[in-house]
Design an enzyme around this catalytic site. Structure first.
Site, mmCIF file in Angstrom:
data_model
loop_
_atom_site.group_PDB
_atom_site.id
_atom_site.type_symbol
_atom_site.label_atom_id
_atom_site.label_comp_id
_atom_site.label_asym_id
_atom_site.label_seq_id
_atom_site.Cartn_x
_atom_site.Cartn_y
_atom_site.Cartn_z
ATOM 1 N N GLY A 149 126.924 -64.750 -37.291
ATOM 2 C CA GLY A 149 126.479 -66.123 -37.520
ATOM 3 C C GLY A 149 125.328 -66.155 -38.507
ATOM 4 O O GLY A 149 124.701 -65.136 -38.811
ATOM 5 N N CYS A 150 125.039 -67.338 -39.000
ATOM 6 C CA CYS A 150 124.006 -67.490 -40.027
ATOM 7 C C CYS A 150 122.612 -67.232 -39.452
ATOM 8 O O CYS A 150 121.842 -66.428 -39.973
ATOM 9 C CB CYS A 150 124.088 -68.873 -40.648
ATOM 10 S SG CYS A 150 124.122 -70.233 -39.463
ATOM 11 N N TYR A 151 122.285 -67.922 -38.353
ATOM 12 C CA TYR A 151 120.977 -67.723 -37.741
ATOM 13 C C TYR A 151 120.801 -66.266 -37.315
ATOM 14 O O TYR A 151 119.717 -65.692 -37.422
ATOM 15 C CB TYR A 151 120.827 -68.603 -36.504
ATOM 16 C CG TYR A 151 120.577 -70.060 -36.760
ATOM 17 C CD1 TYR A 151 119.477 -70.489 -37.505
ATOM 18 C CD2 TYR A 151 121.417 -71.034 -36.221
ATOM 19 C CE1 TYR A 151 119.234 -71.842 -37.713
ATOM 20 C CE2 TYR A 151 121.178 -72.392 -36.422
ATOM 21 C CZ TYR A 151 120.079 -72.787 -37.170
ATOM 22 O OH TYR A 151 119.838 -74.121 -37.368
ATOM 23 N N THR A 152 121.881 -65.684 -36.785
ATOM 24 C CA THR A 152 121.778 -64.327 -36.251
ATOM 25 C C THR A 152 121.537 -63.310 -37.350
ATOM 26 O O THR A 152 120.707 -62.415 -37.203
ATOM 27 C CB THR A 152 123.055 -63.970 -35.480
ATOM 28 O OG1 THR A 152 124.175 -64.203 -36.323
ATOM 29 C CG2 THR A 152 123.185 -64.818 -34.247
#
Lengths: 349, 349, 349, 349
Positions: A149-152
């Site tokens: 994921g992007c945040y991750t």
């Protein structure tokens, strides 16, 4: 030439994949997949493609695609991909899933956070978490990638050196992340209308965002022991970009490090990584990673409160989605890792 | 490899040139010129260059550069370039001037509109107006190019088929153009501060913008007879993009054309031009040309008021500056015209 | 206290009415009308009302409201109001319609441009076009007001002195107007999403926008003879504001005026109008009228092309909708015209 | 009528004061102070004032003003006010200082964080920290107010109930705050240009922002024991608004509270406060406090990591500066606290 297919090519992440793959020197795009726009020219969905490609969106099954493609990129809502992949497909082609279905190793955690059943339990051991800088060797041999994921991506890369070196109290991590509006996807919804979004910043899903267990999985793996993080995202009025501000309390080992020494440790940790840029005198700003596969990272120490503060920045659609997916493809197919994703973007924009 | 130098590489247009030239397959950048940032790393001026280039900005003279470069791009304030170019330099290398000094053939008009003396009067006959689609044959043979202004590129391309075919009353043209804030350059000035620019649209230099005589020169040339236009620019709160709305009264010949027939005439006029896209069912929107060398054009007819309305859209820094400059270079050096400028940009923004 | 009701209070214009009426010293709001949010607290629809009002949205009929209100404001889609107003209602209360149904006197023109039947043909003679500065005396006596459109208010006020004084060629008017995104209303639609709107400017409804006949009606009335205008709106990435750039060819009478003389004529024409500000040295910028009932106007002359250029700016939701509606109410009820609408807005917004 | 003077009326906070005071029913503005624009009409500095006031900016001394004003508002850079106030001035009029000079009680801390000498040490005991909700009784009797900073107002109000009730580990507080660009003031600087600010979010002054000791002072006072906080601000691309996300570890007492119980405790703590709105089902969003004196607060509990998360939102120029200053004035002069600041702003924007 690698034959590549995209399923879900008309969302923001899917379209980013398409534009990058169309200019990738070793790739031929064999299918632009879309259910919503089946039968329409891509240039009618995104007029930027006029004169660039006459290709038409098709709603092909993954089954069909597996016979004509060497690699299939999936940009689908969570819960869909897990029911459509099987061993026969994986025998025929490689899968890079930009959704959440093949990221979490513990499917009970998946089902708890995503509130849906996972339909491909037997495949989870074959999937590799596609954070390139941390899992390159496994990615080389993988047939199935759970693209992070992007945040991750931004959070894990920012914290990895501290966690791996056991310099912080393991349950002290707080991540306050800010994202542009593309993160909400290309759907007409009132909260993401121009008039409702400008002049506005707000946190959302405080303490309950689904990227939390993904961050915990990877940091726990680096740490050797299970740890928990508190993760909060915020919506900011811009298109692209994630800024992750990571706070952690230094433990006794960590307290011995000066800010300069921690900086050196970060430089060393990522010394062979082109796409990780450790900043010395600047704080990461999303505008400088926009349209690139770079992750910018800076580390600060607040001696007053005994905390390390790590700031990471990425482009959520590029390193946080499509760019990293292609980086994974490059690794899987033995290409130089930068191929097709080492662009210099337009600035300002 | 073509050896290219940029003078004025740290303004918005100069930097756009640099980023495109660094990825151009047939170019080697031999000098990043800057007076303000002389001696500084480019990555310190624009941090997006970290890991991309370690090159340092230098304040070299055009004289010096002419010995090491095959082509020099000038991105300077008006009035500067005209005093620095001479025949000796032009014997040694090609010059593409993004400023205004070599665009106007009538230097009295230049001096009147620019309120400054022109220092290179003898060179003006050697210079070619670098609007690629209209002057390709001359560009092939040129040593000195006056690269067109942003507003002018969009306006002239939009009106050329109508004017060339004598379908409008020659003095009826009104152009109402809208531009993003990058047009004002990279200088700290109160009116272009974020807080003063957002939520704001305003016309400026009403009837007296310096791009007016440039548009008149080229349209008069196409028309065969001298004509005048009323041109007004507007500032809109976005970074990049120009939208030109061109109004003209149809003459007796023009009135015989239906909207469809005029559309066909536009298609025909630009039938060999990759970078001109005639839209059939859409109105040009700057977001679809952002980060590209395309000029999108649509033509409408208002029978009630007997007017043709042509809408053009370009990216002011790309087709309106750096992209067209490279298109000129490609033509001058015999390269395929799309080389290095046929990018697919990131969307959204 | 005047008892006021709003029908359609949860759209952008209706909500603007509400917030102004709640602070109007002579008004009591007796009904916040909404079909979509019937039964919900206003503070749940627009959370800015928390602690300000506990009122609940109700879906009441105009019939019902006419018994409890002195004045009803209608903010409805076109074609709805005309079927709901009748003489009995007008006997009981005053109606100010912010929609299009009671603006055009020639209902054939209405039906042609709006492509819908008009259901209140007998009422059209009772309605007054509520452009306060031009129709004040009729408004004083009216029971039914057709409140002007946003583009039309700005365009007519900008051109009135020129047209009234017969200084321009009557069919030479071209209006190029720019509007913020609130003009599109509060509906979730893809083109008005944040990500699709930023970094984008485009014309729309070129030559066919429904405000055209309204502008023509009023300018023809001022002129004494019927005239036609070419009107084109543009969408710009900001919330509020309309900038109208009006072009007209000076006739023989007009050519005798210098720019200063025309400026003086404008000052004189509007000398008693608080809400009209004639600018001398500045060009109107939407940011300076935001949140106010002012219309800023500047006049320029381009002697080269023999044209007058008038620039007007208003806030589309204030002077272009709710503010002017309250200005009409003040006139109708004999209150000082500025009452409740002479606010000083927050800047920067 | 209270005679009010503003020193520094042409910055963003000073201008916000002016526009509010001009519409305050109990105030007469006797001086619009500006050094930069001395002698110029306010309408030439901020054209929104045309037709509203003809007043002229004057560079008067505080000494002079003390003879003509009942209250003087100071909007000056830090370090200036402390050298200009003295007992004679305070005998003649009340001072509300929007700068930092009279906020901190411990001047050693002031001098350490602000890196400047304090010139009014003897006055510090006379000054009252003007956070109205917490110091109302002292404010009533004060002649000199240190009006709180924007970040501090939002942070302290958000955390006060938790700290006062000793429910959190006292050194566990982390505040991650986001601010619009008006916070940087009205100066032309490259980082705050439109083109450099849009599409960009970044933290700044990580762990070293000057609002930190102010937050610590007030929270320590509430706590009864000294505590430290880690405070980090972020710049986001919007004009107005602060969102403060406050993290704290629950102590044994705190752990006993459910989220609902903490919410009830917040409701109770602020039960008499009109300008504090405790949200039950929503997360504070800056757009709903824009142009108002409200502080919106929500409290969440993350049981997984045992932390309380409090989210506060204010308008940085209103409750965070000018609005609170007037709230202080109202209290000092015995007026109803809402007088002149209970506006309903324009939305959107």
């Amino acid at each position: 030439m690698i034959k590549a297919a995209i399923v879900g090519a008309t969302g923001y992440a899917g379209q980013e994949l398409l534009r990058l793959l169309l200019r990738h020197p070793e790739v031929e795009v064999v299918s632009i997949g879309s259910r919503t726009y089946d039968g329409q020219k891509m240039e009618d969905v995104y007029p930027l493609y006029k004169h660039v490609t006459k290709d038409i969106c098709k709603n092909r099954t993954i089954e069909e695609l597996s016979s004509i493609a060497d690699v299939i990129f999936l940009a689908l809502p969570h819960g869909v991909a897990s029911g459509k992949i099987n061993d026969q497909i994986l025998d025929k082609c490689k899968i890079i899933d930009l959704g959440a279905d093949f990221r979490l190793k513990d499917l009970d955690i998946y089902e708890k956070w995503y509130k849906t059943e996972h339909h491909g339990r037997s495949l989870i051991n074959k999937s590799v978490y596609g954070l390139c800088e941390l899992h390159r060797d496994e990615i080389k041999k993988a047939q199935l990638i759970g693209n992070p994921g992007c945040y991750t991506t931004c959070s894990i890369l920012s914290l990895a050196p501290l966690v791996k070196n056991h310099l912080i109290q393991k349950d002290s991590i707080i991540i306050d992340a800010k994202s542009g509006v593309t993160g909400a996807g290309r759907n007409a919804q009132l909260p993401y209308m121009f008039c409702e979004c400008t002049e506005s910043v707000k946190p959302y899903k405080v303490g309950c965002h689904r990227h939390t267990p993904e961050i915990e999985q990877e940091l726990s793996l680096l740490n050797g022991e299970s740890l928990k993080v508190l993760f909060t995202p915020n919506l900011v009025p811009m298109n692209r970009g994630i800024s992750a501000l990571c706070y952690a309390t230094l433990n006794d080992a960590g307290k011995k490090y000066s800010e300069n020494e921690l900086n050196a440790l970060y430089h060393d940790f990522y010394k062979d990584e082109y796409f990780i840029r450790i900043l010395d005198d600047r704080i990461p700003d999303t505008k400088w990673v926009k349209g690139s596969n770079f992750c910018d990272i800076a580390i600060k120490v607040d001696h007053r409160t005994n905390r390390a503060i790590v700031i990471g920045a990425i482009d959520n659609l590029f390193k946080g989605a499509a760019g990293q997916a292609i980086q994974n493809m490059n690794i899987m197919f033995g290409l130089p890792e930068k191929t097709g994703i080492d662009l210099i973007t337009d600035y300002p924009v």
